[in-house]
Design a protein around this motif. Structure first.
Motif, PDB file in Angstrom:
ATOM      1  N   TRP A   6       0.833  -1.203   0.000  1.00 41.20           N
ATOM      2  CA  TRP A   6       0.000   0.000   0.000  1.00 41.20           C
ATOM      3  C   TRP A   6       0.864   1.247   0.000  1.00 41.20           C
ATOM      4  CZ3 TRP A   6      -4.786  -0.558  -1.331  1.00 41.20           C
ATOM      5  CH2 TRP A   6      -5.436  -1.759  -1.067  1.00 41.20           C
ATOM      6  N   VAL A   7       2.016   1.188   0.661  1.00 43.00           N
ATOM      7  CA  VAL A   7       2.903   2.349   0.723  1.00 43.00           C
ATOM      8  C   VAL A   7       3.452   2.659  -0.671  1.00 43.00           C
ATOM      9  CG1 VAL A   7       5.050   3.228   1.709  1.00 43.00           C
ATOM     10  CG2 VAL A   7       3.493   1.886   3.124  1.00 43.00           C
ATOM     11  N   GLU A   8       3.804   1.614  -1.443  1.00 40.79           N
ATOM     12  CA  GLU A   8       4.353   1.809  -2.780  1.00 40.79           C
ATOM     13  C   GLU A   8       3.384   2.525  -3.701  1.00 40.79           C
ATOM     14  OE1 GLU A   8       5.831  -1.792  -4.556  1.00 40.79           O
ATOM     15  OE2 GLU A   8       6.792  -2.387  -2.693  1.00 40.79           O
ATOM     16  N   VAL A   9       2.101   2.295  -3.539  1.00 41.91           N
ATOM     17  CA  VAL A   9       1.112   2.939  -4.409  1.00 41.91           C
ATOM     18  C   VAL A   9       0.504   4.185  -3.764  1.00 41.91           C
ATOM     19  CG1 VAL A   9       0.558   0.854  -5.699  1.00 41.91           C
ATOM     20  CG2 VAL A   9      -0.736   1.386  -3.639  1.00 41.91           C
ATOM     21  N   ARG A  15      -7.398   3.997   5.902  1.00 48.77           N
ATOM     22  CA  ARG A  15      -7.907   3.018   6.864  1.00 48.77           C
ATOM     23  C   ARG A  15      -8.121   1.694   6.158  1.00 48.77           C
ATOM     24  NH1 ARG A  15     -12.904   6.400   9.008  1.00 48.77           N
ATOM     25  NH2 ARG A  15     -13.690   5.256   7.230  1.00 48.77           N
ATOM     26  N   LEU A  16      -8.083   0.640   6.925  1.00 47.92           N
ATOM     27  CA  LEU A  16      -8.241  -0.699   6.377  1.00 47.92           C
ATOM     28  C   LEU A  16      -9.576  -0.862   5.656  1.00 47.92           C
ATOM     29  CD1 LEU A  16      -7.060  -3.469   6.025  1.00 47.92           C
ATOM     30  CD2 LEU A  16      -7.873  -4.053   8.287  1.00 47.92           C
ATOM     31  N   GLU A  17     -10.617  -0.266   6.212  1.00 48.34           N
ATOM     32  CA  GLU A  17     -11.931  -0.350   5.575  1.00 48.34           C
ATOM     33  C   GLU A  17     -11.895   0.259   4.181  1.00 48.34           C
ATOM     34  OE1 GLU A  17     -11.323   0.954   8.576  1.00 48.34           O
ATOM     35  OE2 GLU A  17     -12.841   0.347  10.024  1.00 48.34           O
ATOM     36  N   ALA A  18     -11.234   1.391   4.047  1.00 50.06           N
ATOM     37  CA  ALA A  18     -11.136   2.061   2.753  1.00 50.06           C
ATOM     38  C   ALA A  18     -10.342   1.216   1.765  1.00 50.06           C
ATOM     39  CB  ALA A  18     -10.491   3.433   2.915  1.00 50.06           C
ATOM     40  N   LYS A  19      -9.285   0.582   2.235  1.00 45.65           N
ATOM     41  CA  LYS A  19      -8.482  -0.283   1.358  1.00 45.65           C
ATOM     42  C   LYS A  19      -9.325  -1.430   0.815  1.00 45.65           C
ATOM     43  CE  LYS A  19      -4.183   0.749   3.735  1.00 45.65           C
ATOM     44  NZ  LYS A  19      -3.106   0.262   4.584  1.00 45.65           N
ATOM     45  N   SER A  39      -6.453  -7.789   4.977  1.00 42.19           N
ATOM     46  CA  SER A  39      -6.558  -7.070   6.243  1.00 42.19           C
ATOM     47  C   SER A  39      -5.438  -7.429   7.211  1.00 42.19           C
ATOM     48  CB  SER A  39      -7.910  -7.345   6.897  1.00 42.19           C
ATOM     49  OG  SER A  39      -8.007  -8.696   7.295  1.00 42.19           O
ATOM     50  N   ASP A  40      -4.859  -8.614   7.058  1.00 41.46           N
ATOM     51  CA  ASP A  40      -3.788  -9.060   7.952  1.00 41.46           C
ATOM     52  C   ASP A  40      -4.226  -9.008   9.417  1.00 41.46           C
ATOM     53  OD1 ASP A  40      -1.274 -10.171   8.305  1.00 41.46           O
ATOM     54  OD2 ASP A  40      -0.326  -8.223   8.660  1.00 41.46           O
ATOM     55  N   LEU A  41      -5.499  -9.331   9.642  1.00 34.33           N
ATOM     56  CA  LEU A  41      -6.054  -9.390  10.987  1.00 34.33           C
ATOM     57  C   LEU A  41      -6.328 -10.842  11.360  1.00 34.33           C
ATOM     58  CD1 LEU A  41      -8.750  -6.567  10.728  1.00 34.33           C
ATOM     59  CD2 LEU A  41      -6.582  -6.429  11.943  1.00 34.33           C
ATOM     60  N   SER A  42      -6.626 -11.074  12.607  1.00 36.24           N
ATOM     61  CA  SER A  42      -7.057 -12.396  13.042  1.00 36.24           C
ATOM     62  C   SER A  42      -8.430 -12.683  12.449  1.00 36.24           C
ATOM     63  CB  SER A  42      -7.135 -12.450  14.568  1.00 36.24           C
ATOM     64  OG  SER A  42      -8.170 -11.588  15.022  1.00 36.24           O
ATOM     65  N   ALA A  82     -17.858   6.765  -1.526  1.00 38.29           N
ATOM     66  CA  ALA A  82     -17.031   7.982  -1.541  1.00 38.29           C
ATOM     67  C   ALA A  82     -17.180   8.759  -0.240  1.00 38.29           C
ATOM     68  CB  ALA A  82     -17.391   8.849  -2.734  1.00 38.29           C
ATOM     69  N   GLU A  83     -18.402   8.907   0.236  1.00 38.35           N
ATOM     70  CA  GLU A  83     -18.616   9.637   1.487  1.00 38.35           C
ATOM     71  C   GLU A  83     -17.946   8.917   2.652  1.00 38.35           C
ATOM     72  OE1 GLU A  83     -22.223  10.870   4.469  1.00 38.35           O
ATOM     73  OE2 GLU A  83     -22.626  10.801   2.321  1.00 38.35           O
ATOM     74  N   PHE A  84     -17.998   7.577   2.655  1.00 41.55           N
ATOM     75  CA  PHE A  84     -17.376   6.821   3.740  1.00 41.55           C
ATOM     76  C   PHE A  84     -15.859   6.997   3.720  1.00 41.55           C
ATOM     77  CE2 PHE A  84     -15.288   2.983   5.320  1.00 41.55           C
ATOM     78  CZ  PHE A  84     -15.793   2.948   6.610  1.00 41.55           C
ATOM     79  N   ILE A  85     -15.246   6.886   2.532  1.00 40.24           N
ATOM     80  CA  ILE A  85     -13.786   6.967   2.437  1.00 40.24           C
ATOM     81  C   ILE A  85     -13.296   8.388   2.736  1.00 40.24           C
ATOM     82  CG2 ILE A  85     -11.827   6.840   0.850  1.00 40.24           C
ATOM     83  CD1 ILE A  85     -13.192   4.431  -0.444  1.00 40.24           C
ATOM     84  N   LEU A  86     -13.981   9.373   2.164  1.00 41.31           N
ATOM     85  CA  LEU A  86     -13.532  10.749   2.336  1.00 41.31           C
ATOM     86  C   LEU A  86     -13.960  11.358   3.670  1.00 41.31           C
ATOM     87  CD1 LEU A  86     -14.183  11.985  -1.280  1.00 41.31           C
ATOM     88  CD2 LEU A  86     -12.020  11.244  -0.259  1.00 41.31           C
ATOM     89  N   GLY A  87     -14.942  10.702   4.279  1.00 40.77           N
ATOM     90  CA  GLY A  87     -15.371  10.975   5.607  1.00 40.77           C
ATOM     91  C   GLY A  87     -15.891  12.276   5.983  1.00 40.77           C
TER      92      GLY A  87
END
Length: 87
Positions: A6-9, A15-19, A39-42, A82-87
């Motif tokens: 994600w850093v490279e791009v 936030r993880l949700e947005a990804k 997500s790399d979560l449990s 869009a509204e969720f990501i841009l908040g």
């Protein structure tokens, strides 16, 4: 999905949700297993995240058309991503 970080791009600060929503936007749908890998979560953390997105009516989870054991998630009808990501 590939191994690009994600850093490279330039998306490392999202936030993880947005990804996850951006990946669904690109691919059309995502299996629960793929979402857990991103997500790399449990397991519990992943399901908490996915249930949260579902309760906000941003995603829906349905059985895969080919393999009924696989659950796939995609955008819910009229989801305001869009509204969720841009908040």
């Amino acid at each position: 999905m590939n191994d690009t970080s994600w850093v490279e791009v330039g998306l490392g600060a999202l936030r993880l949700e947005a990804k996850l929503l951006l990946i669904i936007n690109k691919t059309g749908s995502l299996s629960i297993k793929q979402a857990m890998g991103v997500s790399d979560l449990s397991n519990r953390g992943s399901y908490t995240l996915l249930n949260g997105l579902s309760s906000l009516r941003l995603i829906t989870v349905i059985a895969d058309a080919v393999d009924k054991r696989v659950r796939r998630m995609g955008f819910a009808d009229k989801a305001d991503i869009a509204e969720f990501i841009l908040g």
